[in-house]
Design an enzyme around this catalytic site. Sequence first.
Site, mmCIF file in Angstrom:
data_model
loop_
_atom_site.group_PDB
_atom_site.id
_atom_site.type_symbol
_atom_site.label_atom_id
_atom_site.label_comp_id
_atom_site.label_asym_id
_atom_site.label_seq_id
_atom_site.Cartn_x
_atom_site.Cartn_y
_atom_site.Cartn_z
ATOM 1 N N ASP A 70 -8.723 2.044 -24.810
ATOM 2 C CA ASP A 70 -8.583 1.863 -23.364
ATOM 3 C C ASP A 70 -8.699 3.221 -22.685
ATOM 4 O O ASP A 70 -8.101 4.202 -23.138
ATOM 5 C CB ASP A 70 -7.209 1.270 -22.999
ATOM 6 C CG ASP A 70 -7.126 -0.220 -23.329
ATOM 7 O OD1 ASP A 70 -8.131 -0.792 -23.785
ATOM 8 O OD2 ASP A 70 -6.048 -0.799 -23.122
ATOM 9 N N ARG A 115 -2.188 -8.453 -21.023
ATOM 10 C CA ARG A 115 -3.051 -8.087 -22.152
ATOM 11 C C ARG A 115 -2.384 -7.090 -23.094
ATOM 12 O O ARG A 115 -2.851 -6.887 -24.210
ATOM 13 C CB ARG A 115 -4.413 -7.566 -21.666
ATOM 14 C CG ARG A 115 -4.372 -6.252 -20.960
ATOM 15 C CD ARG A 115 -5.723 -5.865 -20.407
ATOM 16 N NE ARG A 115 -6.657 -5.371 -21.420
ATOM 17 C CZ ARG A 115 -6.618 -4.142 -21.940
ATOM 18 N NH1 ARG A 115 -5.687 -3.278 -21.569
ATOM 19 N NH2 ARG A 115 -7.504 -3.773 -22.842
ATOM 20 N N PRO A 158 0.825 -1.215 0.000
ATOM 21 C CA PRO A 158 0.000 0.000 0.000
ATOM 22 C C PRO A 158 0.862 1.270 0.000
ATOM 23 O O PRO A 158 0.381 2.348 -0.348
ATOM 24 C CB PRO A 158 -0.812 -0.092 1.291
ATOM 25 C CG PRO A 158 -0.623 -1.464 1.817
ATOM 26 C CD PRO A 158 0.603 -2.038 1.200
ATOM 27 N N GLU A 174 2.881 -8.445 8.274
ATOM 28 C CA GLU A 174 3.018 -6.971 8.232
ATOM 29 C C GLU A 174 3.961 -6.524 7.123
ATOM 30 O O GLU A 174 4.295 -5.337 7.031
ATOM 31 C CB GLU A 174 3.519 -6.438 9.583
ATOM 32 C CG GLU A 174 2.596 -6.729 10.762
ATOM 33 C CD GLU A 174 1.174 -6.194 10.561
ATOM 34 O OE1 GLU A 174 1.032 -5.015 10.204
ATOM 35 O OE2 GLU A 174 0.230 -6.976 10.756
HETATM 36 C C1 6SD Z 1 1.185 -7.926 3.775
HETATM 37 C C2 6SD Z 1 0.587 -6.861 1.744
HETATM 38 C C3 6SD Z 1 0.949 -6.581 0.443
HETATM 39 C C4 6SD Z 1 -0.507 -6.264 2.318
HETATM 40 C C5 6SD Z 1 -1.647 -4.072 -0.470
HETATM 41 C C6 6SD Z 1 -1.311 -3.429 -1.628
HETATM 42 C C7 6SD Z 1 -2.325 -2.522 -1.859
HETATM 43 N N1 6SD Z 1 -2.462 -1.626 -2.859
HETATM 44 N N2 6SD Z 1 -3.205 -2.626 -0.892
HETATM 45 N N3 6SD Z 1 -2.804 -3.570 -0.046
HETATM 46 C C8 6SD Z 1 -0.895 -5.065 0.279
HETATM 47 C C9 6SD Z 1 0.211 -5.676 -0.279
HETATM 48 C C10 6SD Z 1 -1.260 -5.351 1.590
HETATM 49 O O1 6SD Z 1 1.373 -7.739 2.418
#
Ligand code: 6SD
Length: 273
Positions: free
Chosen positions: A176, A161, A92, A119
């Site tokens: 697109d 794609r 994230p 985590e």
């Molecule tokens: C614990 C993860 C890996 C947890 C993730 C990526 C996005 N855009 N939202 N959540 C994410 C990726 C959450 O490993």
Amino acid sequence: MRLDVVTIFPEYLAPLNVSLVGKAAARGRLDVHVHDLREWTYDRHNTVDDTPYGGGPGMVMKTEPWGDCLDDALAAGYEAGAHGPVMVVPTPSGRPFTQELAVELSEKPWLIFAPARYEGIDRRVMDEYATRIPVYEVSIGDYVLAGGEAAVLVITEAVARLLPGVLGNAESHRDDSFAPGEMANLLEGPVYTKPPEWRGRGIPEVLLSGHHGKIARWRRDQAFARTAQHRPDLIERTEAAAFDKKDRETLSILGWQPTPDGRFWRRPEAVEE
Ligand code: 6SD
């Protein structure tokens, strides 16, 4: 393109054998290798996680299994003749995954995905591999998943794609929503197919007219209306020069007005839910 995925849930990647991505793999356009991270553990419990330094909730993925697995995946890929690997780590806190980034990744010969669980992965893993190969930490959106595997599927589908020969015809990419060109930065409007009437619902007359100019105009107007409603940010960041006379009229009707810096802006009170 070679794809490696390192995961503690190899079954989660089963969809890579299905549909468009699966066909690309079957046709040899994609060479997919999924690795079970636990095979690179050497204790009785196949431990891949440990408590975080500094305290706090949850667990952190350990350096050694990742390092040993990635070393082997890299060696095996090079051995098989692959080159130019790029590591992709869904998180994230990464840079936003956009169509532009999908295009960039589709031009790489080899992607190595490192989806985390718990985590996340000990920072030193990304720092170590970044000294050897490009490491892209990527976010597929502002929401929190329980792990990176679903993001790997999303990124892989968007990338696959775009590979030559996978979608069938290059025309398929032209409209697109986020591709450059006439409809750049506009969301796609509605589409219809036979039958011409269904449960009392017809289709817009213009689509039956055979008048290609009118149809193109209608589609663009629909795209505008949709974009203004759901993604005003896309209109705000587009230079006004990209809009023709009719576009401007449509925007005006929808409550948008030109700004001195050559863009369009909508009075907050003009927003309709
Ligand atoms: C614990 C993860 C890996 C947890 C993730 C990526 C996005 N855009 N939202 N959540 C994410 C990726 C959450 O490993």
